[in-house]
Design a protein around this motif. Structure first.
Motif, PDB file in Angstrom:
ATOM      1  N   PHE A  46       0.979  -1.115   0.019  1.00 57.75           N
ATOM      2  CA  PHE A  46      -0.228   0.011   0.127  1.00 57.75           C
ATOM      3  C   PHE A  46       0.949   1.159  -0.049  1.00 57.75           C
ATOM      4  O   PHE A  46       1.731   1.281   0.978  1.00 57.75           O
ATOM      5  N   ILE A  47       0.812   2.206  -0.921  1.00 58.88           N
ATOM      6  CA  ILE A  47       1.632   3.361  -0.891  1.00 58.88           C
ATOM      7  C   ILE A  47       0.573   4.482  -0.947  1.00 58.88           C
ATOM      8  O   ILE A  47      -0.328   4.568  -1.551  1.00 58.88           O
ATOM      9  N   TYR A  48       0.574   5.099   0.399  1.00 58.23           N
ATOM     10  CA  TYR A  48      -0.141   6.371   0.587  1.00 58.23           C
ATOM     11  C   TYR A  48       0.646   7.743   0.247  1.00 58.23           C
ATOM     12  O   TYR A  48       1.997   7.871   0.097  1.00 58.23           O
ATOM     13  N   ARG A  49      -0.271   8.528  -0.419  1.00 55.19           N
ATOM     14  CA  ARG A  49       0.383   9.748  -0.895  1.00 55.19           C
ATOM     15  C   ARG A  49       1.048  10.621   0.002  1.00 55.19           C
ATOM     16  O   ARG A  49       1.878  11.482  -0.506  1.00 55.19           O
ATOM     17  N   GLU A  50       0.683  10.637   1.384  1.00 53.32           N
ATOM     18  CA  GLU A  50       1.266  11.506   2.261  1.00 53.32           C
ATOM     19  C   GLU A  50       2.406  10.718   2.836  1.00 53.32           C
ATOM     20  O   GLU A  50       2.069   9.600   3.261  1.00 53.32           O
ATOM     21  N   GLY A  51       3.631  11.399   3.195  1.00 54.00           N
ATOM     22  CA  GLY A  51       4.822  10.638   3.915  1.00 54.00           C
ATOM     23  C   GLY A  51       5.805  11.277   3.607  1.00 54.00           C
ATOM     24  O   GLY A  51       6.159  12.256   3.085  1.00 54.00           O
ATOM     25  N   SER A  52       6.846  10.442   4.184  1.00 45.61           N
ATOM     26  CA  SER A  52       8.327  11.063   3.914  1.00 45.61           C
ATOM     27  C   SER A  52       9.326   9.945   3.537  1.00 45.61           C
ATOM     28  O   SER A  52      10.480   9.983   3.814  1.00 45.61           O
ATOM     29  N   GLY A  53       8.817   9.012   2.841  1.00 45.39           N
ATOM     30  CA  GLY A  53       9.523   8.138   2.308  1.00 45.39           C
ATOM     31  C   GLY A  53       9.950   6.625   3.100  1.00 45.39           C
ATOM     32  O   GLY A  53      10.816   5.952   2.674  1.00 45.39           O
ATOM     33  N   GLU A  54       9.155   6.642   4.273  1.00 43.49           N
ATOM     34  CA  GLU A  54       9.414   5.382   4.957  1.00 43.49           C
ATOM     35  C   GLU A  54       8.937   4.197   4.339  1.00 43.49           C
ATOM     36  O   GLU A  54       7.630   4.342   4.002  1.00 43.49           O
ATOM     37  N   VAL A  55       9.248   2.968   4.692  1.00 42.00           N
ATOM     38  CA  VAL A  55       8.806   1.685   4.554  1.00 42.00           C
ATOM     39  C   VAL A  55       8.614   0.792   5.592  1.00 42.00           C
ATOM     40  O   VAL A  55       9.472   0.650   6.449  1.00 42.00           O
TER      41      VAL A  55
END
Length: 157
Positions: A46-55
């Motif tokens: 799941f890739i959420y549009r808001e974030g800072s690049g954390e996996v």
């Protein structure tokens, strides 16, 4: 008296064409979803549009989940090659397989999900092999053999 064949006529219901109405307040997509597989491992990404690049993998950061530097690098490969590396948050649910198979399944899932965000990444991802699902699986054990192809040691008597 000869029987005459009966013609069957299908009744067609009248169709009314109505233009679909579009809601004025279309909500933007919050995340994109993709699945990656490798050997026995399956990763739901799941890739959420808001974030800072954390996996995040199974509730833990990828650096904590994957122990070796090689596996951490494999997981981050597709994300670092995209313009979204600092602007999205990746959540992964993974099960099955071993650590290396899981890492490669996550990479495939991330690459597929990023393609849904930006189709222009396809040539770069294809050239690096991020979109190719590795079809190699463990071969099944055959009866009379120790493993898939390993025969018992030959004895003279």
């Amino acid at each position: 008296m000869a029987k005459t064949p009966v013609k069957r006529v299908r009744k067609v219901a009248p169709v009314s064409v109505v233009a679909p109405t579009v809601a004025a307040d279309v909500t933007p997509i919050k995340y994109v979803f993709a699945v990656g597989r490798r050997k026995r491992a399956t990763a739901r990404v799941f890739i959420y549009r808001e974030g800072s690049g954390e996996v995040e993998v199974n509730g833990r950061l990828a650096d904590q989940y994957f122990r070796t530097e090689t596996q951490r690098h494999i997981v981050q490969e597709a994300l670092t090659q995209s313009p979204f590396k600092e602007s999205v948050r990746v959540a992964v649910k993974i099960y099955g397989g071993g650590p290396t198979g899981q890492a490669e399944a996550v990479r495939l899932g991330i690459a597929r999900a990023l393609l849904k965000l930006d189709q222009t990444l396809r040539p770069a991802f294809r050239a690096r092999g991020y979109l190719t699902r590795d079809p190699r699986e463990k071969e099944r054990k055959k009866p009379g053999l120790k493993r898939a192809r390993r025969a018992p040691q030959w004895q003279k008597r």
